[in-house]
Design a protein around this motif. Structure first.
Motif, PDB file in Angstrom:
ATOM      1  N   MET A 161      13.443   5.256  18.069  1.00 38.13           N
ATOM      2  CA  MET A 161      13.251   6.695  17.934  1.00 38.13           C
ATOM      3  C   MET A 161      14.536   7.424  17.561  1.00 38.13           C
ATOM      4  O   MET A 161      14.484   8.525  17.001  1.00 38.13           O
ATOM      5  CB  MET A 161      12.661   7.274  19.215  1.00 38.13           C
ATOM      6  CG  MET A 161      11.187   6.944  19.377  1.00 38.13           C
ATOM      7  SD  MET A 161      10.480   7.630  20.887  1.00 38.13           S
ATOM      8  CE  MET A 161      10.625   9.382  20.578  1.00 38.13           C
ATOM      9  N   ALA A 162      15.703   6.834  17.837  1.00 41.63           N
ATOM     10  CA  ALA A 162      16.954   7.449  17.389  1.00 41.63           C
ATOM     11  C   ALA A 162      16.973   7.575  15.873  1.00 41.63           C
ATOM     12  O   ALA A 162      17.565   8.512  15.325  1.00 41.63           O
ATOM     13  CB  ALA A 162      18.142   6.619  17.870  1.00 41.63           C
ATOM     14  N   GLY A 163      16.307   6.655  15.186  1.00 42.53           N
ATOM     15  CA  GLY A 163      16.242   6.706  13.732  1.00 42.53           C
ATOM     16  C   GLY A 163      15.397   7.833  13.190  1.00 42.53           C
ATOM     17  O   GLY A 163      15.398   8.086  11.978  1.00 42.53           O
ATOM     18  N   LEU A 164      14.666   8.540  14.059  1.00 44.09           N
ATOM     19  CA  LEU A 164      13.843   9.668  13.630  1.00 44.09           C
ATOM     20  C   LEU A 164      14.590  10.992  13.696  1.00 44.09           C
ATOM     21  O   LEU A 164      14.023  12.038  13.392  1.00 44.09           O
ATOM     22  CB  LEU A 164      12.588   9.760  14.508  1.00 44.09           C
ATOM     23  CG  LEU A 164      11.598   8.599  14.405  1.00 44.09           C
ATOM     24  CD1 LEU A 164      10.513   8.743  15.457  1.00 44.09           C
ATOM     25  CD2 LEU A 164      10.993   8.552  13.012  1.00 44.09           C
ATOM     26  N   ALA A 165      15.842  10.956  14.097  1.00 42.50           N
ATOM     27  CA  ALA A 165      16.597  12.201  14.291  1.00 42.50           C
ATOM     28  C   ALA A 165      16.853  12.949  12.996  1.00 42.50           C
ATOM     29  O   ALA A 165      17.283  14.106  13.025  1.00 42.50           O
ATOM     30  CB  ALA A 165      17.926  11.901  14.985  1.00 42.50           C
ATOM     31  N   ALA A 166      16.588  12.346  11.859  1.00 42.77           N
ATOM     32  CA  ALA A 166      16.810  13.008  10.578  1.00 42.77           C
ATOM     33  C   ALA A 166      15.747  14.055  10.267  1.00 42.77           C
ATOM     34  O   ALA A 166      15.946  14.878   9.373  1.00 42.77           O
ATOM     35  CB  ALA A 166      16.861  11.974   9.450  1.00 42.77           C
ATOM     36  N   VAL A 167      14.615  14.047  10.978  1.00 43.40           N
ATOM     37  CA  VAL A 167      13.542  15.011  10.714  1.00 43.40           C
ATOM     38  C   VAL A 167      13.250  15.789  11.995  1.00 43.40           C
ATOM     39  O   VAL A 167      13.452  15.285  13.105  1.00 43.40           O
ATOM     40  CB  VAL A 167      12.263  14.321  10.200  1.00 43.40           C
ATOM     41  CG1 VAL A 167      12.527  13.655   8.858  1.00 43.40           C
ATOM     42  CG2 VAL A 167      11.739  13.303  11.197  1.00 43.40           C
ATOM     43  N   LEU A 168      12.750  17.021  11.836  1.00 46.19           N
ATOM     44  CA  LEU A 168      12.560  17.913  12.975  1.00 46.19           C
ATOM     45  C   LEU A 168      11.577  17.340  13.993  1.00 46.19           C
ATOM     46  O   LEU A 168      11.846  17.329  15.204  1.00 46.19           O
ATOM     47  CB  LEU A 168      12.088  19.284  12.498  1.00 46.19           C
ATOM     48  CG  LEU A 168      11.832  20.333  13.586  1.00 46.19           C
ATOM     49  CD1 LEU A 168      13.097  20.581  14.400  1.00 46.19           C
ATOM     50  CD2 LEU A 168      11.321  21.628  12.971  1.00 46.19           C
ATOM     51  N   ALA A 169      10.420  16.877  13.527  1.00 48.22           N
ATOM     52  CA  ALA A 169       9.430  16.321  14.451  1.00 48.22           C
ATOM     53  C   ALA A 169       9.994  15.112  15.177  1.00 48.22           C
ATOM     54  O   ALA A 169       9.691  14.878  16.352  1.00 48.22           O
ATOM     55  CB  ALA A 169       8.151  15.953  13.706  1.00 48.22           C
ATOM     56  N   GLY A 170      10.821  14.330  14.498  1.00 44.53           N
ATOM     57  CA  GLY A 170      11.442  13.178  15.131  1.00 44.53           C
ATOM     58  C   GLY A 170      12.405  13.587  16.226  1.00 44.53           C
ATOM     59  O   GLY A 170      12.464  12.960  17.289  1.00 44.53           O
ATOM     60  N   ARG A 171      13.180  14.646  15.984  1.00 40.70           N
ATOM     61  CA  ARG A 171      14.099  15.121  17.017  1.00 40.70           C
ATOM     62  C   ARG A 171      13.330  15.655  18.217  1.00 40.70           C
ATOM     63  O   ARG A 171      13.720  15.441  19.366  1.00 40.70           O
ATOM     64  CB  ARG A 171      15.028  16.191  16.441  1.00 40.70           C
ATOM     65  CG  ARG A 171      16.032  15.646  15.434  1.00 40.70           C
ATOM     66  CD  ARG A 171      17.119  16.642  15.114  1.00 40.70           C
ATOM     67  NE  ARG A 171      16.626  17.804  14.382  1.00 40.70           N
ATOM     68  CZ  ARG A 171      16.485  17.854  13.059  1.00 40.70           C
ATOM     69  NH1 ARG A 171      16.761  16.787  12.324  1.00 40.70           N
ATOM     70  NH2 ARG A 171      16.059  18.957  12.459  1.00 40.70           N
TER      71      ARG A 171
END
Length: 456
Positions: A378-388
């Protein structure tokens, strides 16, 4: 070759399908396979590591190490498993062999990580410190993978490595007092390698992770499904199956040679477990208990389970629900891969996070250290708002989880209403985080997004 159709309805020709790289970028510049290779290489191996991120990692991990090893600052209740590791290794030092003479619940990939600290510091008081330092080295590999992933999918910005540093530390001392970080980092390495198009290395990382803790094995089919629209079934399988088996067999083959029965028992042990008190199923039983359903906790398989008149049904349903959740994750990955002609570099973190959630949430065991498994991809999702949003929801769940275990665990075992409420909050946060991961994964593809050409 038949032209591929993107999510926006545009046709993409054979060259894009072969390489997974658009023939023409959004600015009109034509870019071919050579550009894709050089771009991935430059972004993966770029400049020296960011000193700010490294400094923050060193600071947070130093604090974590001090807190983890000092029961006056946190809790000695976390030391049970690490004492168990040391006791098993001591028997091995006396001449007994793992899986043949020393029964263990952990798969063979865990054995090197329990033996090495004992080789350096013995199995006495120094073992705990040596093991924690070893896990910090594994954690450093995770930071390297997060940094490498950020250079590929986030234009070299700091969001992904920073998210890794902060989210992982939110899990607390369990990060360095259990070896669950090993398979979690294997998954993050697989994400970074897949984002670069190094699918063989991604498969090998998943293979070793599977040998260490089983759950990365459910992500291997997602890796293949994400490649198939660009490469086809045959090439996708040839690129992934041999390296996966190599990574898996590195420790499993020697264990099987020592004792096939003992190695199999390390897996069957978990199949026989009951409804662990922190799982979603036990949480529902606990809530029903507040309204009159008789229930109590029992100790077995090294954990506390919740037994009641519906526990048997919950145990059976958990298997069905897990298979259904894994099938749903596979369908989401396949649908996006087909729409985009193969998963793009920024898609792999979401795909593997979905698979991990599908494995963790419906099963009848949800130990607090399992949140380490979720934090890594999930750290790899920090590039997008929903991921953060998903990641910080998971961080909130991890903080609540630290209150539940170890500080309120006795009360939870006694089924106090307040503690059932705390567990319910933790599990609701996990469900919300999962929904946000689905949202992040299903976002509209970026104009330049596409599968990276395979290089391994």
């Amino acid at each position: 070759m038949r032209a591929a159709t993107a999510a926006d309805g545009t046709q993409r020709g054979p060259a894009w399908a072969r390489t997974g790289v658009p023939e023409q970028a959004a600015d009109g510049t034509r870019r071919g396979p050579a550009w894709a290779r050089s771009r991935g290489r430059e972004q993966a191996t770029g400049s020296t590591a960011d000193l700010l991120v490294i400094g923050l990692w060193l600071l947070t991990r130093a604090v974590l190490l001090v807190v983890s090893l000092n029961p006056r600052l946190y809790s000695a209740a976390l030391f049970g498993d690490i004492r168990f590791y040391g006791a098993k290794v001591e028997r091995m030092f006396q001449g007994e062999l793992p899986y043949r003479d020393v029964a263990t619940e952990y798969p063979p990939g865990s054995v090197p990580f329990t033996i090495l600290p004992a080789l350096l510091a013995g199995t006495g008081r120094g073992y705990r410190l040596a093991f924690a330092c070893e896990m910090l080295l594994v954690d450093a590999v995770g930071l390297w993978a997060a940094t490498r992933l950020g250079r590929v999918v986030d234009a070299g910005r700091r969001r992904i490595p920073l998210a890794y540093v902060l989210a992982m530390v939110a899990v607390g001392p369990l990060l360095v007092l259990r070896f669950d970080l090993v398979p979690a980092v294997c998954v993050l390495v697989a994400v970074a390698m897949a984002a670069e198009g190094r699918f063989g290395w991604a498969a090998a990382a998943l293979g070793y992770g599977t040998a260490a803790k089983i759950f990365p094995g459910v992500l291997a089919p997602l890796l293949v499904l994400g490649m198939v629209p660009a490469l086809g079934w045959r090439r996708s399988l040839l690129r992934t199956v041999p390296p996966f088996l190599a990574g898996f067999g590195l420790t499993v083959v020697p264990a099987l040679a020592l004792s096939a029965r003992g190695t199999a028992d390390s897996v069957l042990y978990h199949v026989q477990r009951g409804v662990q008190v922190e799982s979603l199923w036990a949480n529902l039983i606990g809530i029903a208990h507040l309204f009159g359903l008789p229930a109590r906790t029992v100790y077995g398989f090294g954990a506390y389970d919740l037994t009641s008149s519906v526990s048997g049904a919950a145990k059976a349903l958990s298997g069905v629900a897990t298979l259904a959740a894994l099938a749903a994750a596979a369908w989401l990955v396949w649908r996006r891969a087909r729409a985009t002609g193969g998963l793009g570099p920024a898609d792999w973190a979401g795909a593997f996070a979905l698979g991990t959630f599908a494995f963790v949430l419906p099963t009848r065991v949800l130990s607090p250290q399992y949140l380490v498994w979720l934090c890594a991809p999930m750290a790899g999702l920090a590039a997008v708002l929903a991921g953060r949003r998903a990641l910080w929801t998971l961080v909130a769940a991890a903080l609540v989880s630290q209150v539940v275990f170890p500080f309120r665990y006795t009360q939870l075992r006694r089924l106090y209403p307040f503690d059932i409420g705390l567990l319910t909050l933790r599990n609701l946060l996990l469900l919300v985080a999962c929904a946000l991961v689905v949202q992040a994964f299903n976002r509209r593809p970026a104009a330049r997004e596409g599968a990276v050409e395979t290089r391994g």
